[in-house]
Design a protein around this motif. Structure first.
Motif, PDB file in Angstrom:
ATOM      1  N   GLY A 169      -7.581  46.503  89.239  1.00  0.00           N
ATOM      2  CA  GLY A 169      -7.905  45.490  88.228  1.00  0.00           C
ATOM      3  C   GLY A 169      -6.853  44.382  88.196  1.00  0.00           C
ATOM      4  N   MET A 170      -5.577  44.758  88.352  1.00  0.00           N
ATOM      5  CA  MET A 170      -4.510  43.742  88.369  1.00  0.00           C
ATOM      6  C   MET A 170      -4.720  42.788  89.549  1.00  0.00           C
ATOM      7  SD  MET A 170      -1.339  46.306  87.569  1.00  0.00           S
ATOM      8  CE  MET A 170       0.051  45.183  87.710  1.00  0.00           C
ATOM      9  N   ALA A 171      -5.092  43.359  90.708  1.00  0.00           N
ATOM     10  CA  ALA A 171      -5.323  42.529  91.900  1.00  0.00           C
ATOM     11  C   ALA A 171      -6.479  41.562  91.634  1.00  0.00           C
ATOM     12  CB  ALA A 171      -5.617  43.413  93.103  1.00  0.00           C
TER      13      ALA A 171
ATOM     14  N   SER B 165       9.650  49.274  80.102  1.00  0.00           N
ATOM     15  CA  SER B 165       9.474  47.812  79.978  1.00  0.00           C
ATOM     16  C   SER B 165      10.170  47.140  81.169  1.00  0.00           C
ATOM     17  CB  SER B 165       9.997  47.314  78.631  1.00  0.00           C
ATOM     18  OG  SER B 165      11.382  47.573  78.452  1.00  0.00           O
ATOM     19  N   ARG B 166      11.434  46.780  81.023  1.00  0.00           N
ATOM     20  CA  ARG B 166      12.206  46.233  82.130  1.00  0.00           C
ATOM     21  C   ARG B 166      13.602  46.853  82.069  1.00  0.00           C
ATOM     22  NH1 ARG B 166       8.202  44.984  84.175  1.00  0.00           N
ATOM     23  NH2 ARG B 166       7.386  42.933  84.678  1.00  0.00           N
ATOM     24  N   GLY B 167      14.165  47.134  83.238  1.00  0.00           N
ATOM     25  CA  GLY B 167      15.455  47.806  83.313  1.00  0.00           C
ATOM     26  C   GLY B 167      16.566  47.157  82.495  1.00  0.00           C
TER      27      GLY B 167
ATOM     28  N   PRO C 273       9.894  55.886  89.822  1.00  0.00           N
ATOM     29  CA  PRO C 273      10.118  54.568  90.431  1.00  0.00           C
ATOM     30  C   PRO C 273       9.109  53.484  90.017  1.00  0.00           C
ATOM     31  CG  PRO C 273       9.044  56.020  92.005  1.00  0.00           C
ATOM     32  CD  PRO C 273       9.235  56.824  90.753  1.00  0.00           C
ATOM     33  N   HIS C 274       9.231  52.951  88.825  1.00  0.00           N
ATOM     34  CA  HIS C 274       8.422  51.804  88.353  1.00  0.00           C
ATOM     35  C   HIS C 274       6.926  52.014  88.661  1.00  0.00           C
ATOM     36  CE1 HIS C 274       8.897  47.251  87.386  1.00  0.00           C
ATOM     37  NE2 HIS C 274       7.733  47.702  86.932  1.00  0.00           N
ATOM     38  N   ILE C 275       6.406  53.112  88.140  1.00  0.00           N
ATOM     39  CA  ILE C 275       5.003  53.455  88.424  1.00  0.00           C
ATOM     40  C   ILE C 275       4.134  53.401  87.165  1.00  0.00           C
ATOM     41  CG2 ILE C 275       5.446  54.928  90.441  1.00  0.00           C
ATOM     42  CD1 ILE C 275       5.192  57.377  88.465  1.00  0.00           C
ATOM     43  N   ALA C 276       4.652  52.774  86.104  1.00  0.00           N
ATOM     44  CA  ALA C 276       3.930  52.853  84.825  1.00  0.00           C
ATOM     45  C   ALA C 276       2.500  52.307  84.920  1.00  0.00           C
ATOM     46  CB  ALA C 276       4.714  52.148  83.728  1.00  0.00           C
ATOM     47  N   SER C 277       2.289  51.276  85.735  1.00  0.00           N
ATOM     48  CA  SER C 277       0.928  50.718  85.810  1.00  0.00           C
ATOM     49  C   SER C 277       0.143  51.296  86.995  1.00  0.00           C
ATOM     50  CB  SER C 277       0.990  49.192  85.921  1.00  0.00           C
ATOM     51  OG  SER C 277       1.554  48.823  87.165  1.00  0.00           O
ATOM     52  N   ALA C 278       0.674  52.374  87.590  1.00  0.00           N
ATOM     53  CA  ALA C 278       0.086  52.851  88.839  1.00  0.00           C
ATOM     54  C   ALA C 278      -1.060  53.841  88.656  1.00  0.00           C
ATOM     55  CB  ALA C 278       1.179  53.453  89.724  1.00  0.00           C
TER      56      ALA C 278
ATOM     57  N   VAL D  48      -5.337  44.913  81.426  1.00  0.00           N
ATOM     58  CA  VAL D  48      -5.824  45.939  82.342  1.00  0.00           C
ATOM     59  C   VAL D  48      -4.796  47.069  82.515  1.00  0.00           C
ATOM     60  CG1 VAL D  48      -4.989  44.844  84.477  1.00  0.00           C
ATOM     61  CG2 VAL D  48      -7.067  46.195  84.536  1.00  0.00           C
ATOM     62  N   LEU D  49      -3.567  46.833  82.091  1.00  0.00           N
ATOM     63  CA  LEU D  49      -2.547  47.881  82.321  1.00  0.00           C
ATOM     64  C   LEU D  49      -1.987  48.486  81.040  1.00  0.00           C
ATOM     65  CD1 LEU D  49      -0.298  45.782  81.646  1.00  0.00           C
ATOM     66  CD2 LEU D  49       0.032  45.545  84.096  1.00  0.00           C
ATOM     67  N   THR D  50      -2.520  48.066  79.908  1.00  0.00           N
ATOM     68  CA  THR D  50      -1.963  48.512  78.628  1.00  0.00           C
ATOM     69  C   THR D  50      -1.971  50.038  78.500  1.00  0.00           C
ATOM     70  OG1 THR D  50      -2.667  46.452  77.625  1.00  0.00           O
ATOM     71  CG2 THR D  50      -2.224  48.272  76.116  1.00  0.00           C
TER      72      THR D  50
ATOM     73  N   MET E  55       1.015  39.475  90.153  1.00  0.00           N
ATOM     74  CA  MET E  55       0.187  40.667  89.955  1.00  0.00           C
ATOM     75  C   MET E  55       1.001  41.572  89.018  1.00  0.00           C
ATOM     76  SD  MET E  55      -0.540  43.775  92.456  1.00  0.00           S
ATOM     77  CE  MET E  55      -1.495  45.182  91.970  1.00  0.00           C
ATOM     78  N   ALA E  56       1.078  41.169  87.763  1.00  0.00           N
ATOM     79  CA  ALA E  56       1.889  41.875  86.753  1.00  0.00           C
ATOM     80  C   ALA E  56       1.647  41.186  85.426  1.00  0.00           C
ATOM     81  CB  ALA E  56       3.380  41.790  87.100  1.00  0.00           C
ATOM     82  N   VAL E  57       1.897  41.910  84.346  1.00  0.00           N
ATOM     83  CA  VAL E  57       1.807  41.239  83.045  1.00  0.00           C
ATOM     84  C   VAL E  57       3.131  40.544  82.740  1.00  0.00           C
ATOM     85  CG1 VAL E  57       2.452  43.276  81.646  1.00  0.00           C
ATOM     86  CG2 VAL E  57       1.074  41.495  80.633  1.00  0.00           C
ATOM     87  N   GLY E  58       4.254  41.178  83.129  1.00  0.00           N
ATOM     88  CA  GLY E  58       5.565  40.565  82.898  1.00  0.00           C
ATOM     89  C   GLY E  58       5.752  39.408  83.868  1.00  0.00           C
ATOM     90  N   PHE E  59       6.436  38.352  83.393  1.00  0.00           N
ATOM     91  CA  PHE E  59       6.635  37.213  84.303  1.00  0.00           C
ATOM     92  C   PHE E  59       8.072  36.690  84.200  1.00  0.00           C
ATOM     93  CE2 PHE E  59       4.335  35.932  80.509  1.00  0.00           C
ATOM     94  CZ  PHE E  59       5.090  34.882  79.997  1.00  0.00           C
TER      95      PHE E  59
ATOM     96  N   GLN F 298       4.361  38.715  93.539  1.00  0.00           N
ATOM     97  CA  GLN F 298       4.670  40.020  92.948  1.00  0.00           C
ATOM     98  C   GLN F 298       5.978  39.937  92.194  1.00  0.00           C
ATOM     99  OE1 GLN F 298       2.573  42.694  93.630  1.00  0.00           O
ATOM    100  NE2 GLN F 298       1.277  41.313  94.821  1.00  0.00           N
ATOM    101  N   GLU F 299       6.019  40.616  91.040  1.00  0.00           N
ATOM    102  CA  GLU F 299       7.344  40.707  90.404  1.00  0.00           C
ATOM    103  C   GLU F 299       8.158  41.793  91.087  1.00  0.00           C
ATOM    104  OE1 GLU F 299       8.399  43.402  87.983  1.00  0.00           O
ATOM    105  OE2 GLU F 299       6.477  44.355  88.230  1.00  0.00           O
ATOM    106  N   SER F 300       7.493  42.720  91.750  1.00  0.00           N
ATOM    107  CA  SER F 300       8.097  43.733  92.624  1.00  0.00           C
ATOM    108  C   SER F 300       9.193  44.585  92.038  1.00  0.00           C
ATOM    109  CB  SER F 300       8.662  43.121  93.904  1.00  0.00           C
ATOM    110  OG  SER F 300       7.645  42.461  94.568  1.00  0.00           O
TER     111      SER F 300
HETATM  112  O1  LIG Z   1       4.885  43.745  84.408  1.00  0.00           O
HETATM  113  C1  LIG Z   1       4.152  44.512  85.019  1.00  0.00           C
HETATM  114  O2  LIG Z   1       2.922  44.366  85.039  1.00  0.00           O
HETATM  115  C2  LIG Z   1       4.725  45.711  85.730  1.00  0.00           C
HETATM  116  O3  LIG Z   1       6.060  45.751  85.849  1.00  0.00           O
HETATM  117  C3  LIG Z   1       4.017  46.068  86.980  1.00  0.00           C
HETATM  118  O4  LIG Z   1       2.889  46.719  86.568  1.00  0.00           O
END
Ligand SMILES: O=C(O)[C@H](O)CO
Ligand SMILES: NC(=O)c1ccc[n+]([C@@H]2O[C@H](COP(=O)([O-])OP(=O)(O)OC[C@H]3O[C@@H](n4cnc5c(N)ncnc54)[C@H](O)[C@@H]3O)[C@@H](O)[C@H]2O)c1
Length: 425
Positions: free
Chosen positions: A370-372, A311-313, A358-363, A157-159, A132-136, A69-71
């Motif tokens: 689908g991410m899982a 995107s990212r903080g 709280p970082h819920i954009a893909s929630a 899947v999260l776009t 389990m994220a698009v960002g790495f 997880q990028e968490s």
């Molecule tokens: O990069 C990502 O996918 C998000 O931060 C989590 O959905």
């Protein structure tokens, strides 16, 4: 080494040992792994972030693949993963460090997938890892490649889900929805007033997008179709499909007697900041985008502009943002991500001109399940020796509950470097 941590085991007799560092939504991903002879071990530890030692304990002596997880926002591999050559924003000091009260301190805000973990995974016989994220930005892809480990991510899947949250933050900030909600709940409303929570009209204004990739383009379309906004964007690459969409949509609007919408590709990010009324940030996080929004860039934005970040903080210098919000009460932000999650910079929460989630954009349920699934199939595909899927953005065939997924890895970011073949499908 850390003590063994709590684990849930599925299909104990499975031939391939796969570890997931967190429980993930849905059950299809579990079925897909266990039906294909995997023994699945899910870490159920309550800790939000597992340390390197925790993960080493999970990997153990034999492990074929890991789902991680990028968490939280991760700085660690900001520099190592940069594929871009222009660097306008250099972070002083060590990339593992962060400024804290005038001192640099070491920080690990996310699962720290670097040399130590990839070498351990390789020693344990493993060759597959997926976020389990698009960002790495929490993964040292070079180190993974060095140890022959494939690195998966979950684009496609999260776009829309993420773009929808950015649109929600834009609207909530423009119309001061959170402030007004708090006012109402506090019992302060005592009748309609001409000046009560006056905000910004979006129709006919300019939306600015920085990073017009998958999510940035989807967000732009939502704001253009929904609110008839004009577009200005900045990206290192031309967003040809987005440009064509706006041209065609503008012509359609004209054909029904409505006002045209227009697009412009800005030569510099500063052009976007100067011209746009709403600016949404959607780049990857790397050294070129770290603190892209800082004291100087904030100072050239309109006084009543709206800034959104899903995107990212660390794309925003959050301390500079707090100062800017204090000095400019009509400037508003919608933030899904923070520089040092789960914390916020002092003063941010107290500012009324913020909408913070709280970082819920893909929630959304569909997206998270689908991410899982995609993360599990990246790992399974590599273990089974399947080829790479030809288009990681076209993931629908992997998500259809009623059919077997294609025998391919949906998205491996270092597939080429590892010399993996691509599926003909
Ligand atoms: O990069 C990502 O996918 C998000 O931060 C989590 O959905
Ligand atoms: N908040 C969340 O929950 C959430 C959810 C999904 C994605 N994200 C973040 O959003 C990012 C974007 O996702 P995506 O699927 O749209 O990725 P993408 O690769 O399709 O788009 C990123 C875009 O940023 C551009 N870019 C890179 N460096 C830039 C720079 N210096 N200036 C301007 N543009 C630059 C790229 O050219 C690309 O077009 C992810 O990397 C992730 O960090 C966050």
């Amino acid at each position: 080494m850390a003590k063994p941590i709590s684990i849930q085991i599925w299909n104990p007799r499975g031939k391939y040992r796969v570890v997931s560092t967190k429980p993930m939504p849905g059950s299809r991903w579990i079925r897909l792994l266990t039906d294909h002879d995997c023994r699945l071990e899910i870490c159920t530890e309550k800790k939000t972030i597992l340390s390197v030692d925790d993960i080493l304990a999970l990997i153990g002596d034999k492990c074929d693949g890991v789902i991680g997880q990028e968490s939280k926002t991760g700085l660690p591999f900001l520099f190592a993963n940069s594929f871009h050559h222009h660097s306008t924003h250099q972070l002083p000091g060590d990339p593992l460090s962060i400024m804290d009260g005038g001192r640099w301190r070491l920080t690990v805000l996310t699962e720290d997938w670097g040399e130590t973990l990839f070498s351990a995974l390789s020693r344990a016989g493993g060759s597959a890892f997926s976020n389990m994220a698009v960002g790495f930005n929490n993964v040292d892809v070079k180190a993974a490649t060095k140890y022959g480990v494939a690195v998966g991510n979950t684009p496609g899947v999260l776009t829309e889900t993420t773009a929808e949250l950015a649109a929600a933050l834009s609207l909530a900030a423009a119309r001061r929805v959170v402030e007004a909600d708090m006012f109402m709940r506090a019992g302060l409303y005592d009748g309609w007033l001409p000046h009560l929570f006056v905000g910004n009209l979006l129709k006919g204004q300019t939306v600015g997008v920085i990073g017009a990739g998958r999510i940035g383009s989807a967000y732009a379309r939502m704001m253009i179709e929904g609110f008839k906004m004009n577009l200005i964007y900045y990206d290192l690459y031309q967003a040809t499909r987005l440009e064509k969409f706006v041209t065609d949509y503008g012509q359609f609007l004209q054909s029904i007697g409505e006002q045209l919408v227009t697009w412009k590709r800005a030569a510099t990010m500063h052009d976007v900041l100067r011209e746009a009324d709403v600016i949404s940030l959607h780049p990857i996080l790397d050294k070129t985008t770290h603190h892209l929004i800082n004291k100087d860039s904030l100072s050239i934005m309109k006084k009543e502009a709206i800034l959104v970040n899903a995107s990212r903080g660390p794309v925003i210098d959050e301390a500079a943002l707090v100062e800017h919000l204090k000095a400019n009460p009509m400037f508003r932000v919608g933030l899904d991500v923070f520089e040092e999650e789960p914390f916020m910079k002092p003063g941010l929460a107290e500012q009324k001109n913020t909408v913070i989630v709280p970082h819920i954009a893909s929630a959304s349920k569909w997206t998270r399940e689908g991410m899982a699934t995609l993360a599990a199939l990246n790992v399974l595909g590599k273990i089974k020796g399947y080829p790479l899927w030809s288009d990681p953005n076209r993931v629908a065939p992997f998500l259809d509950e009623n059919s077997q997924p294609p025998t391919a890895c949906p998205s491996i970011v270092n597939g080429k470097q590892l010399g993996l073949t691509t599926s003909k499908l």
